[in-house]
Design a protein around this motif. Structure first.
Motif, PDB file in Angstrom:
ATOM      1  N   ALA A  97     -49.863 -29.579 -20.659  1.00 22.13           N
ATOM      2  CA  ALA A  97     -50.861 -29.019 -21.562  1.00 22.13           C
ATOM      3  C   ALA A  97     -50.224 -28.730 -22.916  1.00 22.13           C
ATOM      4  O   ALA A  97     -49.108 -28.196 -22.993  1.00 22.13           O
ATOM      5  CB  ALA A  97     -51.451 -27.740 -20.965  1.00 22.13           C
ATOM      6  N   VAL A  98     -50.905 -29.070 -23.975  1.00 20.94           N
ATOM      7  CA  VAL A  98     -50.356 -28.897 -25.322  1.00 20.94           C
ATOM      8  C   VAL A  98     -50.539 -27.457 -25.768  1.00 20.94           C
ATOM      9  O   VAL A  98     -51.380 -26.718 -25.263  1.00 20.94           O
ATOM     10  CB  VAL A  98     -51.026 -29.845 -26.326  1.00 20.94           C
ATOM     11  N   GLN A 139     -57.358 -29.453 -18.892  1.00 18.08           N
ATOM     12  CA  GLN A 139     -57.479 -29.424 -20.351  1.00 18.08           C
ATOM     13  C   GLN A 139     -58.023 -30.749 -20.889  1.00 18.08           C
ATOM     14  O   GLN A 139     -58.923 -30.771 -21.737  1.00 18.08           O
ATOM     15  CB  GLN A 139     -56.126 -29.113 -20.973  1.00 18.08           C
ATOM     16  N   MET A 140     -57.489 -31.857 -20.389  1.00 18.89           N
ATOM     17  CA  MET A 140     -57.988 -33.165 -20.809  1.00 18.89           C
ATOM     18  C   MET A 140     -59.460 -33.331 -20.447  1.00 18.89           C
ATOM     19  O   MET A 140     -60.275 -33.795 -21.246  1.00 18.89           O
ATOM     20  CB  MET A 140     -57.169 -34.280 -20.157  1.00 18.89           C
ATOM     21  N   THR A 158     -51.867 -34.512 -24.406  1.00 17.23           N
ATOM     22  CA  THR A 158     -51.720 -34.179 -22.989  1.00 17.23           C
ATOM     23  C   THR A 158     -51.409 -35.417 -22.160  1.00 17.23           C
ATOM     24  O   THR A 158     -50.553 -35.396 -21.262  1.00 17.23           O
ATOM     25  CB  THR A 158     -53.006 -33.513 -22.478  1.00 17.23           C
ATOM     26  N   ALA A 193     -52.705 -29.455 -17.322  1.00 20.27           N
ATOM     27  CA  ALA A 193     -52.963 -30.531 -18.274  1.00 20.27           C
ATOM     28  C   ALA A 193     -54.218 -31.311 -17.915  1.00 20.27           C
ATOM     29  O   ALA A 193     -54.997 -31.706 -18.794  1.00 20.27           O
ATOM     30  CB  ALA A 193     -51.759 -31.469 -18.339  1.00 20.27           C
TER      31      ALA A 193
END
Length: 602
Positions: free
Chosen positions: A476-477, A87-88, A470, A84
């Protein structure tokens, strides 16, 4: 309360998402409304109000669909392997790289596509994080980079075709007929019908997933769409046609816009006595004014009529081969000196204002910064005192900017002469006919603004939706992550703020800088661009509104039948900016992501 790393990344990502939306408004929305302002169909202030309403509606009701393409169509969300934080950080760096590039270009009045800036930035981040093999370079069901960048070539051509077709309908059906004024009035309900149908189609057929309108049967969609478009056309025939007839044909200067609800009752008004007061504005691109602004927020020398070509640029002052002006005293002045003098004249007019802007300009003039470095105590105190005035100028300067005059260039300079040659290639039609289409253009401009809000809001809200989801969940989406309506609303308002406060910087180099504008031409350009954007948005392709309106502008300009009716130098600069956006934005975001993710940490 202790903030975690997720909180910091979310806060930074939110700031860059807002900055990206602001730049989008200052860049793409300004470009969308440059056509209307260039044609003098609407003032800059009213353009901002209409943009606020229709950009907001388009973003909230339709924008969610294009957001999914930006969110998961370029970098597969599975490529992050459930990390996550990475990803952000990836989408935050993408927003940072894209917004930085667009802000730099807007500052220097270089128009680029904010859509392609963000798309390129996401691709660059993808290469830095998961490798080039994980980035969707191909078609990917219409969501990959191949499909998106195909719009770089297709969108301007398709939009130019639509714009040319619509203008040729007006030219053949109205302009070249024996009684163009009457035909313009008679056919105006048809163009109201077309614009209303396009706007309704986008809401019904592409409506927000929460409304479920796109799941309706085809007969339902067609019925609602044509019913709404036909209703607007019928209202135009009942109320708008009588208003135009009395104002344009009978030349009744006493008729005002608020009398529209009277409809057919206006025809019973007594025929007025002929008056010297004009009943319609003068839509000539270059007007006879005392002070006109140049291409750098300034005012240019006066314009004068010359023979049978009213409103063309004056031959004075003369510019020699070295780009220097010779004034009445025989002193040579460079182009920059002309700009500086014109800026002083423009600011002198602002000093005389009674409102907040006049106060702020006078306060800054009377309280200049002292000599020496900024960090000296006396300069720090002055900076604090000047801050309220600086904020006032930042908020109101663009609202009072004369976009139309800024697009003509300084009289006698190479740029001014170039635009004079371009305008000379276009046939000028009567003000009475153009006045009819000025009302139609306002509707087409609102339609184009709605289409822009539907399409380009995905640029900022897609990455921000990933960052928010997120941060909220801590994981993580996946592809099913939804875009909250409140995010669409917040970014839509930020987008409109960009237009209001900084859009003039881009708008002054668009519109009449490409070809001659008039209301009949402008409504063709805007409607052609709106149709193209909505078609691309329907297939989840975030195309660039700036590319569409530019293509439509060139297409309509070529309808003059002369290749020199288009300023190809400006078109070439636009194309160069679009091409360089791809590697520069991608490299900025990719390098930033690589530095951050590989930085030493404890």
């Amino acid at each position: 309360m202790v903030m975690s790393q997720f909180d910091y990344v979310f806060a930074i990502g939110t700031c860059f998402a807002l900055l990206d939306a602001y730049n989008n408004g200052a860049n793409d929305v300004a470009n969308s409304w440059a056509t209307s302002v260039s044609s003098r169909s609407i003032s800059y202030r009213w353009a901002m109000l209409c943009a606020l309403v229709f950009e907001f509606l388009g973003a909230v009701t339709v924008g969610a669909r294009t957001a999914s393409t930006i969110k998961d169509g370029i970098i597969p969300l599975t490529a992050f392997h459930g990390n996550a934080g990475v990803q952000m950080l990836a989408f935050t760096c993408a927003l940072a790289g894209a917004s930085s590039w667009v802000m730099f270009c807007s500052k220097n009045s270089v128009h680029v596509s904010s859509s392609y800036s963000l798309i390129s930035a996401i691709a660059g981040v993808g290469v830095a994080v998961v490798g080039a093999d994980q980035v969707q370079w191909g078609w990917n069901g219409g969501k990959g980079l191949g499909a998106i960048f195909a719009g770089l070539g297709m969108a301007p051509v398709i939009s130019g075709g639509f714009g040319a077709i619509i203008f040729m309908m007006i030219k053949l059906g109205v302009h070249i007929r024996k009684s163009p004024v009457k035909w313009a009035i008679y056919t105006s309900p048809f163009f109201f019908f077309v614009a209303a149908t396009v706007c309704t189609l986008s809401v019904v057929y592409k409506g927000s997933p929460n409304l479920g309108l796109s799941d309706k049967p085809v007969w339902y969609i067609l019925t609602v769409t044509f019913a709404c478009g036909g209703g607007v056309g019928a209202l135009a025939a009942i109320f708008f046609v009588p208003f135009l007839w009395v104002r344009v044909v009978r030349k009744d200067a006493a008729v005002r816009f608020y009398m529209l609800p009277m409809g057919p009752l206006l025809l019973k008004r007594p025929v007025p006595v002929e008056s010297e007061v004009p009943t319609v504005p003068d839509y000539a691109v270059i007007q006879k004014e005392d002070l006109l602004f140049d291409d750098d927020s300034t005012a240019s020398p006066k314009l004068h009529d010359q023979g049978d070509a009213p409103g063309v640029l004056s031959k004075q002052p003369v510019v020699d081969e070295k780009n220097a002006s010779i004034d009445s005293e025989g002193t040579q002045k460079s182009y920059k000196e002309l700009q500086a003098e014109a800026r002083k004249r423009f600011h002198a007019r602002l000093y005389q204002r009674r409102g907040p802007l006049g106060w702020a300009m006078r306060f800054l003039r009377d309280n200049p910064m002292h000599d020496g470095e900024f960090y000296e105590l006396k300069n720090l105190k002055t900076a604090v005192i000047r801050l309220p005035a600086l904020l006032t100028v930042a908020l109101l300067y663009g609202v009072n900017y004369d976009i139309h005059s800024a697009q003509t260039g300084i009289a006698g300079t190479p740029e001014g002469r170039r635009m004079e040659r371009v305008y000379a290639q276009a046939e000028k039609y009567s003000n009475e006919v153009e006045h009819t289409y000025s009302f139609v253009q306002i509707l087409t401009a609102c339609t184009a603004s709605f289409a822009h809000g539907a399409n380009d809001i995905g640029n900022s809200v897609g990455p921000w939706a990933v960052i928010y989801a997120t941060w909220k969940t801590g994981v993580a989406v996946d592809k099913k992550a939804t875009v909250p309506v409140w995010q669409l609303a917040v970014l839509a308002l930020t987008l409109c703020a960009g237009l209001a406060t900084y859009g003039y910087n881009i708008m002054k180099v668009m519109g009449n800088k490409i070809t001659y504008h008039s209301p009949s031409r402008g409504c063709s350009m805007e409607l052609g661009a709106a149709i193209t954007v909505l078609i691309f948005s329907q297939y989840h392709l975030p195309t660039s509104t700036s590319m569409c309106i530019t293509g439509a502008t060139v297409g309509v300009g070529l309808c003059n039948g002369k290749i020199r009716a288009v300023n190809w130098q400006r078109v070439g600069l636009l194309l160069t900016g679009w091409i360089f956006t791809i590697p520069i934005a991608g490299t900025l975001a990719g390098c930033l992501m690589g530095l951050v993710i590989n930085a030493p940490h404890f």
